[in-house]
Design a protein around this motif. Structure first.
Motif, PDB file in Angstrom:
ATOM      1  N   ALA A  37       0.856  -1.197   0.000  1.00  0.00           N
ATOM      2  CA  ALA A  37       0.000   0.000   0.000  1.00  0.00           C
ATOM      3  C   ALA A  37       0.885   1.237   0.000  1.00  0.00           C
ATOM      4  CB  ALA A  37      -0.893  -0.002   1.230  1.00  0.00           C
ATOM      5  N   ARG A  38       0.340   2.323  -0.491  1.00  0.00           N
ATOM      6  CA  ARG A  38       1.126   3.558  -0.527  1.00  0.00           C
ATOM      7  C   ARG A  38       1.326   4.080   0.892  1.00  0.00           C
ATOM      8  NH1 ARG A  38      -2.392   6.916  -4.726  1.00  0.00           N
ATOM      9  NH2 ARG A  38      -3.884   6.455  -3.100  1.00  0.00           N
ATOM     10  N   PRO A  39       2.514   4.548   1.226  1.00  0.00           N
ATOM     11  CA  PRO A  39       2.719   5.073   2.578  1.00  0.00           C
ATOM     12  C   PRO A  39       1.840   6.289   2.814  1.00  0.00           C
ATOM     13  CG  PRO A  39       4.603   5.553   1.149  1.00  0.00           C
ATOM     14  CD  PRO A  39       3.702   4.652   0.384  1.00  0.00           C
ATOM     15  N   ALA A  40       1.299   6.369   4.002  1.00  0.00           N
ATOM     16  CA  ALA A  40       0.448   7.500   4.391  1.00  0.00           C
ATOM     17  C   ALA A  40      -0.707   7.719   3.419  1.00  0.00           C
ATOM     18  CB  ALA A  40       1.268   8.784   4.514  1.00  0.00           C
ATOM     19  N   ALA A  41      -1.149   6.637   2.802  1.00  0.00           N
ATOM     20  CA  ALA A  41      -2.253   6.759   1.836  1.00  0.00           C
ATOM     21  C   ALA A  41      -3.527   7.149   2.572  1.00  0.00           C
ATOM     22  CB  ALA A  41      -2.460   5.436   1.119  1.00  0.00           C
ATOM     23  N   VAL A  42      -4.355   7.932   1.891  1.00  0.00           N
ATOM     24  CA  VAL A  42      -5.631   8.312   2.504  1.00  0.00           C
ATOM     25  C   VAL A  42      -6.714   7.300   2.166  1.00  0.00           C
ATOM     26  CG1 VAL A  42      -5.241  10.779   2.734  1.00  0.00           C
ATOM     27  CG2 VAL A  42      -5.996   9.856   0.534  1.00  0.00           C
ATOM     28  N   GLY A  43      -6.348   6.296   1.402  1.00  0.00           N
ATOM     29  CA  GLY A  43      -7.350   5.300   1.048  1.00  0.00           C
ATOM     30  C   GLY A  43      -6.784   4.260   0.105  1.00  0.00           C
ATOM     31  N   PHE A  44      -7.703   3.504  -0.498  1.00  0.00           N
ATOM     32  CA  PHE A  44      -7.308   2.455  -1.442  1.00  0.00           C
ATOM     33  C   PHE A  44      -7.027   3.056  -2.794  1.00  0.00           C
ATOM     34  CE2 PHE A  44     -10.425  -0.792   0.539  1.00  0.00           C
ATOM     35  CZ  PHE A  44      -9.541  -1.027   1.561  1.00  0.00           C
ATOM     36  N   ASP A  45      -5.954   2.620  -3.419  1.00  0.00           N
ATOM     37  CA  ASP A  45      -5.845   2.903  -4.838  1.00  0.00           C
ATOM     38  C   ASP A  45      -6.557   1.762  -5.573  1.00  0.00           C
ATOM     39  OD1 ASP A  45      -4.154   0.747  -4.697  1.00  0.00           O
ATOM     40  OD2 ASP A  45      -2.324   1.902  -4.950  1.00  0.00           O
ATOM     41  N   ARG A  46      -6.559   1.860  -6.872  1.00  0.00           N
ATOM     42  CA  ARG A  46      -7.313   0.908  -7.688  1.00  0.00           C
ATOM     43  C   ARG A  46      -6.859  -0.543  -7.464  1.00  0.00           C
ATOM     44  NH1 ARG A  46     -10.213   3.014 -12.211  1.00  0.00           N
ATOM     45  NH2 ARG A  46      -9.235   4.980 -11.672  1.00  0.00           N
ATOM     46  N   SER A  47      -5.540  -0.750  -7.391  1.00  0.00           N
ATOM     47  CA  SER A  47      -5.073  -2.139  -7.310  1.00  0.00           C
ATOM     48  C   SER A  47      -5.357  -2.756  -5.944  1.00  0.00           C
ATOM     49  CB  SER A  47      -3.582  -2.239  -7.669  1.00  0.00           C
ATOM     50  OG  SER A  47      -2.803  -1.592  -6.701  1.00  0.00           O
ATOM     51  N   THR A  48      -5.237  -1.975  -4.853  1.00  0.00           N
ATOM     52  CA  THR A  48      -5.576  -2.512  -3.525  1.00  0.00           C
ATOM     53  C   THR A  48      -7.056  -2.870  -3.472  1.00  0.00           C
ATOM     54  OG1 THR A  48      -3.927  -1.008  -2.581  1.00  0.00           O
ATOM     55  CG2 THR A  48      -5.412  -2.056  -1.033  1.00  0.00           C
ATOM     56  N   PHE A  49      -7.882  -1.997  -4.031  1.00  0.00           N
ATOM     57  CA  PHE A  49      -9.336  -2.224  -4.045  1.00  0.00           C
ATOM     58  C   PHE A  49      -9.665  -3.476  -4.856  1.00  0.00           C
ATOM     59  CE2 PHE A  49     -13.601  -1.431  -5.859  1.00  0.00           C
ATOM     60  CZ  PHE A  49     -14.317  -1.191  -4.695  1.00  0.00           C
ATOM     61  N   ARG A  50      -9.042  -3.569  -6.026  1.00  0.00           N
ATOM     62  CA  ARG A  50      -9.289  -4.720  -6.901  1.00  0.00           C
ATOM     63  C   ARG A  50      -8.855  -6.019  -6.213  1.00  0.00           C
ATOM     64  NH1 ARG A  50      -6.726  -4.001 -12.578  1.00  0.00           N
ATOM     65  NH2 ARG A  50      -8.555  -2.733 -12.883  1.00  0.00           N
ATOM     66  N   ASP A  51      -7.670  -6.010  -5.593  1.00  0.00           N
ATOM     67  CA  ASP A  51      -7.177  -7.211  -4.897  1.00  0.00           C
ATOM     68  C   ASP A  51      -8.112  -7.599  -3.759  1.00  0.00           C
ATOM     69  OD1 ASP A  51      -5.047  -7.137  -6.599  1.00  0.00           O
ATOM     70  OD2 ASP A  51      -3.607  -6.381  -5.138  1.00  0.00           O
ATOM     71  N   THR A  52      -8.622  -6.601  -3.040  1.00  0.00           N
ATOM     72  CA  THR A  52      -9.510  -6.861  -1.906  1.00  0.00           C
ATOM     73  C   THR A  52     -10.811  -7.505  -2.385  1.00  0.00           C
ATOM     74  OG1 THR A  52      -8.580  -4.966  -0.722  1.00  0.00           O
ATOM     75  CG2 THR A  52     -10.688  -5.798   0.073  1.00  0.00           C
ATOM     76  N   LEU A  53     -11.419  -6.924  -3.426  1.00  0.00           N
ATOM     77  CA  LEU A  53     -12.683  -7.470  -3.937  1.00  0.00           C
ATOM     78  C   LEU A  53     -12.491  -8.831  -4.599  1.00  0.00           C
ATOM     79  CD1 LEU A  53     -13.939  -4.777  -3.180  1.00  0.00           C
ATOM     80  CD2 LEU A  53     -15.203  -4.845  -5.307  1.00  0.00           C
ATOM     81  N   HIS A  54     -11.337  -8.991  -5.239  1.00  0.00           N
ATOM     82  CA  HIS A  54     -11.062 -10.287  -5.864  1.00  0.00           C
ATOM     83  C   HIS A  54     -10.878 -11.356  -4.785  1.00  0.00           C
ATOM     84  CE1 HIS A  54      -9.592 -13.373  -8.481  1.00  0.00           C
ATOM     85  NE2 HIS A  54      -8.441 -13.434  -7.826  1.00  0.00           N
ATOM     86  N   GLY A  55     -10.103 -11.017  -3.754  1.00  0.00           N
ATOM     87  CA  GLY A  55      -9.823 -11.972  -2.680  1.00  0.00           C
ATOM     88  C   GLY A  55     -11.063 -12.329  -1.874  1.00  0.00           C
ATOM     89  N   ALA A  56     -11.865 -11.318  -1.543  1.00  0.00           N
ATOM     90  CA  ALA A  56     -13.026 -11.554  -0.663  1.00  0.00           C
ATOM     91  C   ALA A  56     -14.246 -12.086  -1.413  1.00  0.00           C
ATOM     92  CB  ALA A  56     -13.388 -10.256   0.062  1.00  0.00           C
ATOM     93  N   PHE A  57     -14.454 -11.633  -2.643  1.00  0.00           N
ATOM     94  CA  PHE A  57     -15.716 -11.950  -3.330  1.00  0.00           C
ATOM     95  C   PHE A  57     -15.526 -12.665  -4.670  1.00  0.00           C
ATOM     96  CE2 PHE A  57     -16.305  -7.996  -0.862  1.00  0.00           C
ATOM     97  CZ  PHE A  57     -17.132  -8.511   0.124  1.00  0.00           C
ATOM     98  N   GLY A  58     -14.289 -12.906  -5.048  1.00  0.00           N
ATOM     99  CA  GLY A  58     -14.040 -13.653  -6.286  1.00  0.00           C
ATOM    100  C   GLY A  58     -14.383 -12.894  -7.558  1.00  0.00           C
ATOM    101  N   LEU A  59     -14.492 -11.559  -7.479  1.00  0.00           N
ATOM    102  CA  LEU A  59     -14.773 -10.782  -8.699  1.00  0.00           C
ATOM    103  C   LEU A  59     -13.488 -10.706  -9.526  1.00  0.00           C
ATOM    104  CD1 LEU A  59     -16.950  -7.819  -7.353  1.00  0.00           C
ATOM    105  CD2 LEU A  59     -17.709  -9.968  -8.319  1.00  0.00           C
ATOM    106  N   THR A  60     -13.571 -11.069 -10.803  1.00  0.00           N
ATOM    107  CA  THR A  60     -12.343 -11.191 -11.602  1.00  0.00           C
ATOM    108  C   THR A  60     -12.315 -10.323 -12.857  1.00  0.00           C
ATOM    109  OG1 THR A  60     -13.360 -13.073 -12.716  1.00  0.00           O
ATOM    110  CG2 THR A  60     -11.898 -13.586 -10.883  1.00  0.00           C
TER     111      THR A  60
END
Length: 208
Positions: free
Chosen positions: A41-64
């Motif tokens: 993750a980006r240091p001191a990030a204020v939130g998710f960037d696209r790839s963190t969000f995508r990885d999270t949704l892919h990992g948790a919900f299998g969206l591909t």
């Protein structure tokens, strides 16, 4: 995050993300912090960037599907700053996991309206269906099969016969036939992955 800031956030989100109680909101804020601070993750990030969000949704919900995941990101990212804030995360999940039929119809339409012009056009349907349909080894041109499918979809959903789907067309079709909600590709979690995510994320709620 300080305890005071966390409590203020939980108070505010308890009102806006109305499908979660305060204990659940607090769990989602803690998960957000853990994911933002995670490796890569980006240091001191204020939130998710696209790839963190995508990885999270892919990992948790299998969206591909990358195209759909990109649109889900944009739907969560209300202020269009290419970053999902903690507020956008919790409010987005409120609809994503527990939204009413009305909220889900609005959400799915936004995901499928690729260029944001208020309509799902033939071209947009073609792009999404081409992405989500499995390539079948056959003599036929797969593009022709998709075009045929689009004709069927329009026959069923295009109530004002203008060759594209307005929100009103989409809403009416889904209310008549719920299975059409994700007609152009999966953009909501299935029940199994949704329950697994909630059990894992909210297991500490009783302790809060």
């Amino acid at each position: 995050m300080s305890r005071k800031r966390l409590q203020q956030l939980v108070e505010a989100l308890g009102r806006s993300a109305r499908h979660f109680n305060k204990g659940e909101v607090e769990c989602l804020v803690r998960l957000f912090d853990a994911l933002v601070a995670g490796p890569g993750a980006r240091p001191a990030a204020v939130g998710f960037d696209r790839s963190t969000f995508r990885d999270t949704l892919h990992g948790a919900f299998g969206l591909t599907d990358d195209m759909i995941l990109d649109r889900v990101f944009r739907t969560f990212d209300r202020d269009n700053d290419s970053c999902i804030s903690v507020v956008e995360w919790v409010e987005g999940l409120s609809v994503f996991l527990r939204g009413t039929l009305e909220e889900r119809i609005k959400y799915c339409f936004e995901v499928y309206d690729l260029n944001g012009d208020g309509y799902i056009s033939r071209e947009e349907m073609f792009q999404m269906l081409k992405n989500s349909l499995l390539k079948q080894p056959s003599e036929e041109d797969p593009d022709e099969g998709i075009k045929d499918l689009i004709d069927i979809v329009l026959k069923k959903m295009d109530y004002d016969h203008d060759g594209k789907l307005s929100f009103m067309d989409f809403e009416k079709a889904v209310r008549d036939e719920y299975l059409l909600l994700e007609a152009f590709g999966p953009c909501l979690p299935d029940i199994k992955s949704s329950m697994a995510f909630e059990q894992k994320t909210f297991r500490d709620v009783r302790k809060l």
